[in-house]
Design a protein around this motif. Sequence first.
Motif, mmCIF file in Angstrom:
data_model
loop_
_atom_site.group_PDB
_atom_site.id
_atom_site.type_symbol
_atom_site.label_atom_id
_atom_site.label_comp_id
_atom_site.label_asym_id
_atom_site.label_seq_id
_atom_site.Cartn_x
_atom_site.Cartn_y
_atom_site.Cartn_z
ATOM 1 N N ILE A 245 9.894 9.939 5.063
ATOM 2 C CA ILE A 245 9.683 8.531 5.386
ATOM 3 C C ILE A 245 8.219 8.282 5.699
ATOM 4 N N SER A 246 7.681 7.176 5.192
ATOM 5 C CA SER A 246 6.367 6.681 5.595
ATOM 6 C C SER A 246 6.559 5.313 6.224
ATOM 7 N N CYS A 247 5.938 5.088 7.371
ATOM 8 C CA CYS A 247 6.015 3.802 8.051
ATOM 9 C C CYS A 247 4.688 3.072 7.922
ATOM 10 N N LEU A 248 4.761 1.788 7.660
ATOM 11 C CA LEU A 248 3.556 0.986 7.480
ATOM 12 C C LEU A 248 3.749 -0.353 8.175
ATOM 13 N N ILE A 249 2.883 -0.658 9.128
ATOM 14 C CA ILE A 249 2.942 -1.939 9.828
ATOM 15 C C ILE A 249 2.434 -3.036 8.905
ATOM 16 N N SER A 250 3.126 -4.153 8.887
ATOM 17 C CA SER A 250 2.831 -5.242 7.949
ATOM 18 C C SER A 250 1.365 -5.657 7.999
ATOM 19 N N LYS A 251 0.832 -5.842 9.206
ATOM 20 C CA LYS A 251 -0.560 -6.271 9.345
ATOM 21 C C LYS A 251 -1.519 -5.225 8.782
ATOM 22 N N VAL A 252 -1.192 -3.948 8.973
ATOM 23 C CA VAL A 252 -2.051 -2.887 8.439
ATOM 24 C C VAL A 252 -2.070 -2.942 6.913
ATOM 25 N N LEU A 253 -0.926 -3.210 6.288
ATOM 26 C CA LEU A 253 -0.890 -3.364 4.834
ATOM 27 C C LEU A 253 -1.828 -4.472 4.400
ATOM 28 N N ALA A 254 -1.805 -5.602 5.108
ATOM 29 C CA ALA A 254 -2.698 -6.716 4.773
ATOM 30 C C ALA A 254 -4.157 -6.332 4.993
ATOM 31 N N ASP A 255 -4.439 -5.569 6.061
ATOM 32 C CA ASP A 255 -5.813 -5.115 6.312
ATOM 33 C C ASP A 255 -6.312 -4.220 5.190
ATOM 34 N N ILE A 256 -5.434 -3.351 4.676
ATOM 35 C CA ILE A 256 -5.803 -2.472 3.558
ATOM 36 C C ILE A 256 -6.120 -3.305 2.324
ATOM 37 N N VAL A 257 -5.304 -4.325 2.072
ATOM 38 C CA VAL A 257 -5.546 -5.216 0.936
ATOM 39 C C VAL A 257 -6.917 -5.860 1.049
ATOM 40 N N GLN A 258 -7.234 -6.389 2.208
ATOM 41 C CA GLN A 258 -8.514 -7.084 2.371
ATOM 42 C C GLN A 258 -9.699 -6.127 2.283
ATOM 43 N N LEU A 259 -9.519 -4.904 2.761
ATOM 44 C CA LEU A 259 -10.583 -3.905 2.607
ATOM 45 C C LEU A 259 -10.856 -3.617 1.139
ATOM 46 N N LEU A 260 -9.789 -3.438 0.365
ATOM 47 C CA LEU A 260 -9.948 -3.081 -1.049
ATOM 48 C C LEU A 260 -10.354 -4.274 -1.912
ATOM 49 N N GLN A 261 -10.165 -5.472 -1.415
ATOM 50 C CA GLN A 261 -10.665 -6.641 -2.147
ATOM 51 C C GLN A 261 -12.190 -6.624 -2.218
ATOM 52 N N GLN A 262 -12.824 -5.997 -1.254
ATOM 53 C CA GLN A 262 -14.285 -5.921 -1.232
ATOM 54 C C GLN A 262 -14.817 -4.926 -2.250
ATOM 55 N N LYS A 263 -13.997 -3.966 -2.634
ATOM 56 C CA LYS A 263 -14.381 -2.944 -3.618
ATOM 57 C C LYS A 263 -13.172 -2.581 -4.471
ATOM 58 N N PRO A 264 -12.644 -3.524 -5.251
ATOM 59 C CA PRO A 264 -11.385 -3.300 -5.980
ATOM 60 C C PRO A 264 -11.450 -2.148 -6.968
ATOM 61 N N GLN A 265 -12.643 -1.855 -7.499
ATOM 62 C CA GLN A 265 -12.759 -0.805 -8.495
ATOM 63 C C GLN A 265 -12.448 0.579 -7.921
ATOM 64 N N ILE A 266 -12.543 0.720 -6.599
ATOM 65 C CA ILE A 266 -12.335 2.034 -5.992
ATOM 66 C C ILE A 266 -10.861 2.408 -5.930
ATOM 67 N N ARG A 267 -9.968 1.451 -6.138
ATOM 68 C CA ARG A 267 -8.526 1.728 -6.032
ATOM 69 C C ARG A 267 -8.095 2.834 -6.979
ATOM 70 N N THR A 268 -8.685 2.859 -8.171
ATOM 71 C CA THR A 268 -8.295 3.843 -9.182
ATOM 72 C C THR A 268 -8.634 5.257 -8.755
ATOM 73 N N SER A 269 -9.698 5.424 -7.958
ATOM 74 C CA SER A 269 -10.144 6.758 -7.554
ATOM 75 C C SER A 269 -9.433 7.275 -6.313
ATOM 76 N N ILE A 270 -8.737 6.411 -5.610
ATOM 77 C CA ILE A 270 -8.041 6.839 -4.391
ATOM 78 C C ILE A 270 -6.828 7.695 -4.758
ATOM 79 N N ASN A 271 -6.714 8.839 -4.085
ATOM 80 C CA ASN A 271 -5.513 9.662 -4.235
ATOM 81 C C ASN A 271 -4.476 9.126 -3.254
#
Length: 299
Positions: A245-271
């Motif tokens: 099981i992995s747990c993810l708080i809703s707000k943290v998911l949104a924070d991750i989205v907003q972080l990656l919006q600043q550098k969307p191209q990096i998503r492909t390189s993330i493991n």
Amino acid sequence: MQISNTIATLLTNGFHIHKIDRLSPENIIINARKYDRLGAEVRYSIMFSNDKHETAIIESLNRVSKSYDSHPIYVNDYYTLKDVSSHSQKSFFDFFGGIINTGLTLIPDLPTILNELGHNRLPTLLSGDPEDLHELYVAECLQFILESPTRRYGQERSFESLPDGIVLGKGFMILVDSKAYSNGFSFRADDIKRFTSYVDDFNNRYAQLFGRVFTFLVVSGSFTDSQKSIQGRSEELYRNCGCKISCLISKVLADIVQLLQQKPQIRTSINWKNIFINQQIEMKHVNQEIRRIQKDNIH
């Protein structure tokens, strides 16, 4: 013939795969079903063919369709059939389009909205059911950060036992349960039983195409169980079906989205496995991956 891409397209557009018959290297038949809005089941037998000339193999489609009590569909770029609904691959997949993006991830106050929805509260200016909206936002956020086809099952769960959603990652699957609870979500024994049945079902159907279910992701506004208690539930699930099981708080998911919006191209390189392997997913795990990428000049 990219069968995994074909199956991914069908799955993320609401089809449930019953059986795949590979008749030859050039011909496969996919038996699938879909539910209409009133819950009626509609069955299809779809033959994807690369044959350049009509052959007797079309009789296999008619035979399978009759046995499965389904609508036969023939997909071939070289010719069409008179008595069977026929499409080129382009015209067939044009029905579905690409990954759907409603723009929800671009909302400036996304963390606030997801926090409210995750606690089963309806934010100002939104209308609808908070639980339903939470599922919708979670699915789109996961689709954005993982750049992978994501299916939210929604009302289809009324007709058969399904998780809230699935992410078809690169070489692995993530099953998703969205939990909107006003006072936070707490795991129960019957949750683990349901999660086990979901994981077993999806592994049996799709592991050969997409890899096994890597984790069962639970997204909620907050979690009331202790880390030790969640670890015990996760280990129980692992003993049952080889998935944690992995747990993810809703707000943290949104924070991750907003972080990656600043550098969307990096998503492909993330493991992403390095992130979703954690019992409690936090922003620091994403930042660690980004630092690794920058240090190694991967991107």
